[in-house]
Design an enzyme around this catalytic site. Structure first.
Site, PDB file in Angstrom:
ATOM      1  N   ASP A 343     -21.042 -74.259 -44.117  1.00 31.38           N
ATOM      2  CA  ASP A 343     -20.386 -73.112 -44.730  1.00 31.38           C
ATOM      3  C   ASP A 343     -19.813 -72.193 -43.651  1.00 31.38           C
ATOM      4  OD1 ASP A 343     -19.967 -71.224 -47.077  1.00 31.38           O
ATOM      5  OD2 ASP A 343     -21.290 -70.010 -45.829  1.00 31.38           O
ATOM      6  N   GLU A 379     -16.462 -76.371 -43.311  1.00 35.01           N
ATOM      7  CA  GLU A 379     -15.589 -75.481 -44.054  1.00 35.01           C
ATOM      8  C   GLU A 379     -14.864 -74.686 -42.965  1.00 35.01           C
ATOM      9  OE1 GLU A 379     -15.739 -72.285 -47.715  1.00 35.01           O
ATOM     10  OE2 GLU A 379     -17.293 -72.156 -46.175  1.00 35.01           O
TER      11      GLU A 379
END
Length: 702
Positions: A343, A379
């Protein structure tokens, strides 16, 4: 209680069969107390007697799995210098393998008095704080081994442990929403029938439900609020507390592996749940604040934040880097997971201010003999300056391709610009990945994910409808590149319903036949809706859970998705490992890929820039695959024509000349998903009528 010296390594609580070694890093601590808790909450404190290489440690014989514990760290409290030790606050072990209970959001969890951030709160937090648990490290893995499914054979299914199982009528009530529920035979059969090779689990590291959400009767459903980087989230365990979640998680992984399905974890190493300078003191902040967090140089009471959560982990410090790497290795070696999706990964590359692909974190991952061998997915952005880094990660990494998502959405909603970009995204995004030696497999392709509209809502809403989140519809993305096909939300208009179903099939067909690695968001194959809410991060309820009863009305969509994954698996032309070149293949007159107009002639530069050029045929040459199989043999396949018509009207496509192929058979038609009306064959020079907003795929028969 008698305590032995123990060892400084490994960090955390390590049970060896006769007792438990405890080890905690803190450079700023002057004294560290280990706190043991009985089931009735009685606390026993023991000073860790040894300090070696900045690690406090001790060994307690006869302390066994199930023992709850925490720490109290004595040291300087001077927020202006970034020092926030407070022995009145019970702290979680950063290396805890399991965490029990939930935080009760009492003022005692904070190091200051509400209303006076400059004050010091001396209230004891133990009664309100979560506790760590000593775990049993022993587990019978049998013959479980890493599956090591190559990326070119991978189909990822992004899912939520609770959300995907909570409403399944064939899963027993007592395991719905749990690791055991995800590994239930009905779920495994669904994954296998769908052609999924890997499940990507939204955060399962122990996370915290923010006090602001709890006060509003909501929770942190998505889980991007980690407090324990080694501990499986306890709410997803059906076995209850005392560390049972570790065994249950391992059993889930073992069952999925036996079914041929890999497990990828969505991990959040960019920040923790302690928030900004007004956040609670739960763990890292009270142990060694400047080691674990990036502080503002000018005023060290404040936190440097590129994540939008209040803090950023200090990847410039050796201890934070060790924590991340130890955690990654633990989940691979002890929990047997097959990869990670990071993330806001750009935040991990900020050693100073700018994102740096030569950052120490990347060096450590690249050199690590364990972590470097699993699937690594970034990401590739954060919320800081210069944080959008799609295409900017080192060669070992794959990336969530946000440009793919945006381009494909625009194409199918009829945006006139960007046809060239769509072509690049469809063929693996060579403009992003080829320059540094990466291949199409560096692109994790997706149209929808947990963050944003579901596939059903993407074709049903022009605007977000997030009122249930209690933020006056201000949260969530406002520019969704969506199209409601004529009316906002549910409708009984048969034409609009038919168009929406066709658009869903267009997105799925494009996704699963593009070069790169496809990722499906859970429930998209079942027509899942969130009623227009594009930010269900706080909705742990029927808004976000998959409705399996309603999904039974989506057999056509589910079957269509299954047919596409099967087509992809059977034909290596859709999962090439190298980019197309556009060069002629051998002695033939056709290249490995060709872009053709609706009349069957090659597209010109003008065609790429006109609205009429949005209709196009893509020729994929099955004899132009450069890879070889495991035995060194050439890989050949059928050739395919993909006919794209994102316009509203039916278009007659001319099949190209015989050099491309003599006879063609329709194998996919998004306007006729069951192929009930297909013509068995179409010859070179013939025509194929393609309905408006439709994609047709033809396979060369000879």
């Amino acid at each position: 209680m008698r305590i032995w010296p123990g060892n400084a390594y490994p960090l955390g609580a390590t049970y060896d069969g006769g007792g438990t070694n405890f080890a905690l890093f803190s450079e700023v601590a002057e004294r560290v107390e280990l706190c043991l808790f009985d089931d009735d909450g009685t606390e026993t404190r023991v000073d860790l007697p040894e300090r070696e290489a900045l690690v406090w440690h001790g060994y307690l014989p006869r302390v066994v799995p199930g023992q709850r514990y925490g720490y109290r760290v004595h040291g300087p409290y001077d927020p202006a210098r970034g020092l926030r030790c407070n022995p009145n606050k019970l702290l979680l072990d950063p290396y805890a393998k399991a965490i029990d209970g939930h935080n009760d959001w009492n003022e005692a969890l904070f190091a200051y008095r509400f209303g006076d951030p400059a004050s010091r709160n001396e209230d004891d937090s133990a009664a309100y704080a979560q506790k760590c648990v000593v775990v049993n490290p022993f587990f019978d893995w049998g013959n479980d081994r890493p599956l090591r499914i190559p990326f070119w054979e991978t189909v990822i299914y992004e899912t939520h442990v609770k959300g995907v199982t909570m409403r399944h009528p064939d899963i027993p009530d007592d395991v719905r929403g749990t690791y055991s529920g995800l590994a239930h035979p009905v779920m495994i059969r669904h994954f296998q029938k769908l052609g999924v090779t890997a499940v990507e689990l939204m955060p399962v590291h122990q996370f915290v439900h923010d006090s602001t959400l709890v006060d509003r009767g909501l929770t942190n459903y998505w889980g991007y609020n980690t407090i324990g980087f080694f501990a499986p989230h306890n709410d997803y365990a059906s076995f209850g507390g005392h560390g049972g979640q570790v065994q249950e998680f391992k059993s889930m992984v073992k069952a999925l592996h036996q079914a041929g399905i890999e497990v990828i974890l969505d991990v959040v190493y960019n920040h923790t749940a302690e928030g900004n300078h007004l956040g609670p003191t739960l763990s890292f902040r009270g142990i060694d604040n400047p080691a674990y967090y990036r502080l503002v140089d000018e005023d060290r009471q404040y936190y440097y934040d590129t994540t939008g959560t209040g803090n950023s982990l200090n990847v410039r410090h050796h201890e934070s880097l060790r924590l991340i790497m130890d955690s990654l290795r633990y989940w691979v070696t002890e929990m047997h997971v097959d990869g990670f999706r990071f993330d806001l990964a750009a935040a991990l590359a900020r050693e100073f201010h700018e994102v740096d692909r030569l950052a120490a974190f990347f060096d450590l991952v690249n050199q690590d003999p364990v972590v470097s061998q699993v699937k690594l997915i970034a990401e590739p952005w954060d919320v800081g300056d210069g944080g959008y880094q799609v295409g900017g990660f080192p060669p070992l990494w794959t990336e969530w391709n946000g440009k793919y998502r945006d381009s494909v959405r625009d194409f199918w909603r009829g945006e006139p610009a960007g046809l060239g970009e769509f072509a690049s995204r469809f063929t693996g995004s060579s403009d992003l990945y080829e320059v540094d030696g990466r291949r199409p497999l560096a692109s994790i392709n997706f149209v929808t994910a947990h963050d944003g509209f579901t596939l059903n809502d993407l074709v049903s809403y022009n605007d977000k409808h997030n009122d249930a989140n209690g933020e006056d519809n201000r949260d969530g993305e406002s520019h969704n590149r969506s199209w409601n096909c004529g009316t906002e939300g549910p409708t009984d208009d048969a034409d609009i319903v038919a168009l929406r179903e066709r658009q869903k099939r267009n997105f799925l067909a494009t996704l699963l036949l593009s070069q790169g690695v496809p990722m499906i968001a859970h429930g998209d194959e079942l027509g899942r809706t969130q009623s227009g809410n594009n930010n269900v991060y706080c909705q742990d309820n029927e808004i976000s859970w998959v409705d399996w009863k309603e999904a039974r009305n989506q057999d056509v969509l589910t079957g269509f998705t299954r047919a596409l994954t099967r087509l992809r698996a059977e034909h290596p032309i859709f999962r090439r490992r190298r980019f197309f070149t556009g060069e002629l293949v051998g002695d033939t007159k056709v290249p490995d890929i060709a872009w053709l107009r609706r009349d069957g002639e090659p597209m010109t530069e003008a065609d790429w820039n006109t609205r009429s050029g949005m209709t196009m045929t893509v020729f994929l040459n099955g004899h132009g695959i450069p890879e070889r199989d495991a035995l060194g043999e050439e890989i050949t396949d059928d050739s395919f024509l993909l006919l794209f018509n994102p316009l509203g009207d039916q278009v007659a496509f001319t099949v190209p000349p015989r050099d491309y192929g003599r006879t063609w058979e329709i194998v996919v038609n998004t306007a006729d998903p069951l192929l009930a009306a297909r013509r068995r064959t179409t010859r070179a020079g013939g025509t194929v009528d393609v309905a408006g907003h439709t994609m047709v795929v033809l396979r060369c028969r000879y």
